[in-house]
Scaffold this active site. Structure first.
Site, PDB file in Angstrom:
ATOM      1  N   HIS A 106     -22.846  -6.812  35.949  1.00 45.48           N
ATOM      2  CA  HIS A 106     -23.360  -7.837  35.054  1.00 45.48           C
ATOM      3  C   HIS A 106     -22.213  -8.238  34.138  1.00 45.48           C
ATOM      4  O   HIS A 106     -21.530  -7.375  33.589  1.00 45.48           O
ATOM      5  CB  HIS A 106     -24.546  -7.326  34.233  1.00 45.48           C
ATOM      6  CG  HIS A 106     -25.314  -8.415  33.565  1.00 45.48           C
ATOM      7  ND1 HIS A 106     -24.918  -8.969  32.376  1.00 45.48           N
ATOM      8  CD2 HIS A 106     -26.429  -9.092  33.942  1.00 45.48           C
ATOM      9  CE1 HIS A 106     -25.764  -9.934  32.052  1.00 45.48           C
ATOM     10  NE2 HIS A 106     -26.685 -10.023  32.978  1.00 45.48           N
TER      11      HIS A 106
ATOM     12  N   CYS B 115     -30.992  -6.414  35.233  1.00 53.33           N
ATOM     13  CA  CYS B 115     -29.704  -6.575  35.921  1.00 53.33           C
ATOM     14  C   CYS B 115     -28.636  -5.585  35.465  1.00 53.33           C
ATOM     15  O   CYS B 115     -28.103  -4.814  36.258  1.00 53.33           O
ATOM     16  CB  CYS B 115     -29.169  -7.991  35.738  1.00 53.33           C
ATOM     17  SG  CYS B 115     -30.320  -9.268  36.263  1.00 53.33           S
TER      18      CYS B 115
END
Length: 512
Positions: free
Chosen positions: A104, A50
């Site tokens: 993120h 991510c």
């Protein structure tokens, strides 16, 4: 020129969508978007994790330039003060808004989703996000668990809702604000599902009877797979329902019936996501902005559903790196028709037939190209290409705009001349991905090694014909890869081996 941008990014979504030819999935709203869009069938993330992937496509730089391979550094401090895509739009007169998981969270975006650099107002996070990994899954014994497979009664959830539902509601609220505001906007909406845990409203299970769910076509670890390439899906093993199975580390296969349940829940989570996307696009219609808003739909990376005996992402295989990517551009990918609803909400429980994508490109493209592509589509100056070393340059991109593939038919593109580099369509298109490992064999931290523990980097190139990967020695102290010290290699030919099960690297390399 001067269009709004709605940027939808999904967490862990591989292209299991009707518009990508998946016959099982019910994704009518995303398919409807695809039917008005240019759809790229060979789009790849730069790292199947991510934080590195998101920082890469939001800055337009590759992981070796952001120097982020884990979750624990902020590029502006750690690598260079690089401009981001939303920052660029903000500096060019757009109101920039972030809802849900776009950057993120935590260290990799300075605990602020890179606010105030990237966003006009503080980013929105759903209040129920903090319960994601709590014991909210009811087991057969009536007790609550932190399971991987987690269909739920939403009314029993904390605050009676789920994060993605809250994100949709906030994004719709912002669209209504922007309608009255009359300012150009860049609205990024980040959805969590189908990221694990596979927690979604239980009614979506009805769409996928277990008897219709098959195993992966290749649920075994390939014979000639170098052990460094394998990811042992450690985070899944820590979930209560998986831990109870006592599966051996690292290769022990999950029981077939449980594999089917994971695959069933992944699909159910995708249909739940599709409903959220449908509600969001329907709201864009409601506020009358569908005709002057560019929509991008993509994911940060894919996810393995048992292929190669793997679950999760953390690899260089297509199942981990390949993502859906589509661009809806009014007047370019579809004609503008005033007064007609472009995105009426479609209920996956009643809507049967799928939509065929308007335009599909097989060109190999990369997420690092999103920044220059969106700049070109909105009429902004396209950031210059980065020089080989660009740590000191705030605004440049390591991707290239892919707008030139929007209109050209595949046949025409192949035949075009190659007089200058910009107009050159004959070059072999390559997508680069990479993944770090702590050792040559699977360890407990093989999936997500911290920077200080990285010893090997797998650099992978994907063309239309093959995927080629070399695993080389890597020094985390000075971020250098030593291509003279090759630990292992992989070569898969797409025509004969589309699932990448037969590594022919050693058959070929002996003759080189």
């Amino acid at each position: 020129d001067g269009m709004n941008v709605l940027f939808i990014v999904v967490d862990d979504l591989r292209p299991v969508l009707g518009c990508y030819g998946d016959r099982l999935v019910k994704s009518p709203n995303i398919d409807q978007l695809a039917s008005q869009s240019i759809v790229f069938s060979n789009a790849y993330a730069q790292q199947a994790l991510c934080a590195p992937s998101r920082v890469s496509f939001l800055t337009g730089r590759r992981p070796d330039t952001t120097r982020l391979y884990d979750f624990y550094s902020y590029w502006r401090v750690h690598a260079g003060n690089y401009s981001t895509m939303p920052q660029y739009f903000k500096e060019n007169g757009y109101v920039t808004l972030s809802v849900g998981k776009v950057f993120h969270p935590e260290v990799s975006s300075n605990y602020s989703d890179d606010y105030p650099y990237s966003w006009s107002i503080p980013p929105f996070h759903p209040s129920t996000e903090k319960y994601e990994n709590h014991k909210t899954c009811r087991g057969k014994d009536g007790k609550l668990y932190a399971n991987l497979v987690c269909p739920v009664d939403v009314t029993e959830m904390p605050r009676g809702t789920l994060p993605d539902i809250q994100s949709t509601e906030e994004a719709i609220r912002l669209l209504n604000v922007m309608k009255t505001n009359k300012q150009k906007f860049f609205l990024a909406v980040g959805y969590h599902k189908p990221h694990i845990p596979l927690r979604y409203p239980q009614e979506f299970l009805k769409l996928y009877p277990l008897e219709n769910i098959t195993l992966a076509p290749d649920p075994w670890v390939p014979d000639k797979l170098p052990s460094v390439a394998y990811n042992p899906w450690t985070d899944i093993r820590e979930r209560d329902d998986v831990a109870a199975l006592n599966v051996s580390f690292p290769y022990g296969p999950l029981p077939d019936d449980f594999q089917r349940q994971i695959r069933q829940s992944y699909y159910a989570a995708v249909s739940y996501l599709d409903v959220q996307v449908g509600l969001l696009l329907n709201a864009l219609d409601d506020v009358g902005l569908s005709n002057n808003t560019i929509i991008v739909f993509t994911a940060d990376h894919g996810w393995s559903l048992g292929e190669h005996g793997e679950w999760a992402k953390y690899s260089n295989f297509d199942v981990a790196t390949r993502v859906p990517l589509m661009f809806y551009v009014p007047g370019m990918t579809t004609s503008v028709s005033h007064g007609v609803r472009v995105f009426p909400f479609l209920n996956p429980f009643v809507h049967i037939e799928g939509s065929v994508p308007q335009g599909q490109s097989k060109k190999v493209v990369e997420l690092v190209s999103l920044f220059p592509t969106l700049a070109e589509l909105t009429g902004l100056q396209v950031p210059p290409a980065c020089p080989e070393t660009s740590f000191h340059i705030a605004l440049c991109t390591e991707g290239t705009s892919i707008v030139r593939y929007f209109n050209a038919s595949e046949a025409k593109v192949e035949k075009e001349g190659c007089d200058d580099t910009d107009g050159c369509f004959n070059e072999e298109l390559i997508a680069f991905s990479q993944y770090p490992r702590p050792a040559d064999t699977p360890q407990w931290n093989s999936d997500k090694p911290k920077l200080k523990d990285i010893r090997i980097m797998g650099y992978s190139m994907r063309t239309i014909d093959y995927r080629y990967t070399v695993w080389v020695q890597f020094n985390p102290n000075n971020f250098s890869a030593n291509f003279e010290d090759v630990h292992a290699g992989e070569l898969y030919m797409m025509e004969t081996d589309p699932n990448q099960d037969y590594n022919i690297y050693n058959n070929v390399s002996d003759g080189w």
